[in-house]
Design an enzyme around this catalytic site. Structure first.
Site, PDB file in Angstrom:
ATOM      1  CG  ASP A 192     -34.914  -1.963 -28.990  1.00  0.00           C
ATOM      2  OD1 ASP A 192     -35.251  -3.154 -29.010  1.00  0.00           O
ATOM      3  OD2 ASP A 192     -35.711  -1.046 -29.244  1.00  0.00           O
ATOM      4  CE  LYS A 207     -36.017  -1.899 -33.389  1.00  0.00           C
ATOM      5  NZ  LYS A 207     -36.271  -1.431 -32.011  1.00  0.00           N
ATOM      6  CE1 TYR A 257     -23.020  -6.218 -40.788  1.00  0.00           C
ATOM      7  CE2 TYR A 257     -21.383  -7.710 -39.895  1.00  0.00           C
ATOM      8  CZ  TYR A 257     -22.112  -6.547 -39.809  1.00  0.00           C
ATOM      9  OH  TYR A 257     -21.934  -5.708 -38.747  1.00  0.00           O
ATOM     10  CG  ASP A 275     -20.001  -7.160 -36.098  1.00  0.00           C
ATOM     11  OD1 ASP A 275     -19.083  -7.446 -35.325  1.00  0.00           O
ATOM     12  OD2 ASP A 275     -19.825  -6.498 -37.134  1.00  0.00           O
TER      13      ASP A 275
END
Ligand code: NAP
Length: 481
Positions: free
Chosen positions: A210, A177, A130, A234
């Site tokens: 995940d 991740k 971002y 987000d």
């Protein structure tokens, strides 16, 4: 105006913003907090006046003085201007931490009702993808930079633990991740593991993002506080809003060293704007978070209890399932006001202390190393050649220099050298890795510049990365077979 009022900046915003903000200010006033709102503009009306950032100077000056903002949603223009007013505010005031709490609410029926969900996402709010640093590397290949700093990770992890302590929470999950993005997402995991021992009373767990999404759909009740990177946060925080009733019930706080901005998670909902249909709960709960931030914890508890009592009474806003006649925005706020001072039968107030916000410093933050060396470079080349042909040409280019071609990658696949006849879809962006032949030696800037000049005589190159070693450890991702 009463004495000792607390000045805050209020940005009514776009669409349903002015309606829900007016409702929230009415509730805060009824709760007995003397606020002096400085009403300022940002968003669509400012873009329309040609203010490119969507945030006028007067609004910025007001926030610099008050340091506390209650904000309605701001529309991001599509097709003109190039900024989001929200991102401008976040960046200007470096609101690095986004707290998004959700909890099961009485009368708000969801498939998860009865599981007593009470989850807070702590989202890093200024780094990651971002930062919005993007490039077209070739006419058909785009690249975005995912910037994650150790300092940014420290600040968000400390905020998550400090929040957990202040709010009497028991567990903090760090969702990353890191299995794929070992250096960027991995930095958050390592920083979390460094900092967690300072908070022995809080259980600390790492979880892959995940799996976290899967677990949130299957057994969300196991989560208490989740700290995560900007984009993951987000997405996860909209997911958790959905678990407990939707956007109309989801408050948030953007915490920075210079200012804090409190707003609902939802946007301007233009389809229902100006119709007295919007649910004001999210912004009213955001206002309660703001009151806690400015030391008005008792009023914050009072408002939260009144919201719960109102929902227990069977009142229904337009976004809640059910057949009862929906209550309008103003009437909803009035019902909350009539319930101030009452205790909910379903939920007690939390034992909440002020959150200690990690300190800011104006010094440039540096992670020191004992030794460093450049061992090679990755050069990104635009080419329509097949990999073997490109490799032969590049080997000729570097013949007689101190480097050799180690590999060529295309969309993350190693396409040279290859041992088998795999077929991969190739695009015209190649990552070509050149390593110093003596890996104990340092590749100098002069050598790199000479190499780029030679490559540039034969090919279009658009991006170069130095392959560095810090304290003897490779500081770049390995190539994939
Ligand atoms: P949205 O404004 O959140 O609205 C999506 C839908 O959610 C609405 O159409 C409405 O559904 C429902 N909804 C949202 N808030 C509600 C409330 N308080 N009460 C009742 N229903 C509510 O999302 P969007 O349509 O994607 O975005 C619209 C604009 O808002 C865009 O310009 C976007 O950039 C901006 N935005 C701003 C912020 C911010 O300032 N922080 C955040 C998100 C989006 P129904 O159709 O069922 O009525």
């Amino acid at each position: 105006m009463p004495f000792n009022t607390r000045k805050i900046t209020v940005i009514p915003g776009d669409g349903i913003g002015p309606e829900v903000i007016a409702a929230a200010l009415k509730v805060v006033e009824a709760a007995g907090v003397a606020l002096d709102p400085d009403i300022q503009q940002a968003g669509a009306s400012c873009f329309a006046k040609g203010i490119e950032t969507g945030v006028p100077r007067e609004t910025i000056e007001s926030i610099e003085k008050t340091k506390v903002v209650l904000k309605g949603p701001l529309e991001t223009p599509i097709g003109y201007g190039n900024k989001s007013a929200n991102v401008t505010l976040r960046t200007l005031f470096e609101t690095f931490g986004n707290l998004r709490p959700v909890r099961e609410l009485p009368g708000v029926h969801t498939p998860f009702t009865g599981r007593n969900l009470d989850i807070v996402i702590v989202r890093e709010n200024v780094e990651d993808l971002y930062t919005g640093i993007e490039y077209m590397q070739t006419p058909g290949v785009a690249q975005a930079l995912k910037i994650i700093s150790h300092t940014g990770c420290q600040k968000i992890v400390e905020l998550a633990f400090e929040f957990a302590v202040a709010a009497g929470r028991k567990r903090v999950h760090c969702a990353t991740k890191a299995n794929i993005l070992k250096l960027t997402e991995g930095m958050l995991q390592h920083t979390f593991e460094e900092i967690a021992p300072r908070y022995p009373e809080i259980e600390a767990k790492h979880i892959l993002i995940d799996n976290c999404a899967h677990q949130l759909a299957m057994r969300p009740e196991q989560f208490d506080v989740i700290v995560t990177t900007n984009m993951n946060g987000d997405i996860l925080s909209d997911l958790t809003s959905g678990l407990t009733g939707g956007l109309g019930f989801a408050p948030s706080a953007n915490i920075g060293n210079g200012a804090a901005i409190f707003e609902a998670v939802h946007g301007s909902a233009p389809d229902i704007a100006g119709k007295n249909l919007a649910n004001p709960t999210a912004i009213i709960l955001s206002a309660a978070m703001m009151l806690r931030h400015i030391g008005e914890g008792a009023a914050a508890d009072d408002i939260e209890q009144a919201v719960l009592v109102t929902l227990e009474s069977g009142i229904r806003s337009g976004d809640m399932p059910g057949t009862a006649k929906p209550t309008g925005t103003i009437e909803f706020a009035d019902a909350i006001i009539s319930n101030l001072g009452r205790e909910s039968t379903s939920k007690g107030a939390r034992d909440f202390r002020a959150v200690k916000i990690p300190a800011a410093t104006s010094e440039v933050q540096v992670v020191k190393t004992q030794s460093r060396r450049v061992t090679g470079i990755d050069v990104f080349i635009e080419s329509s050649l097949q990999p073997a042909e490109l490799a032969e040409g590049l080997k000729d280019v570097v013949a007689g220099t101190t480097v050799s071609l180690q590999m060529i990658g295309n969309r993350g696949n190693t396409v040279y050298p290859v041992e088998d006849d795999r077929s991969v879809t190739l695009v015209d962006q190649y990552r070509c890795r050149f390593m110093k032949q003596d890996r104990n030696d340092n590749l100098t800037n002069a050598e790199i510049l000479s190499l780029l000049t030679k490559i540039g005589e034969e090919h279009i190159w658009m991006h170069v990365e130095k392959l560095q070693q810090f304290d003897g450890v490779d500081a770049f991702s390995r190539t994939k077979k």
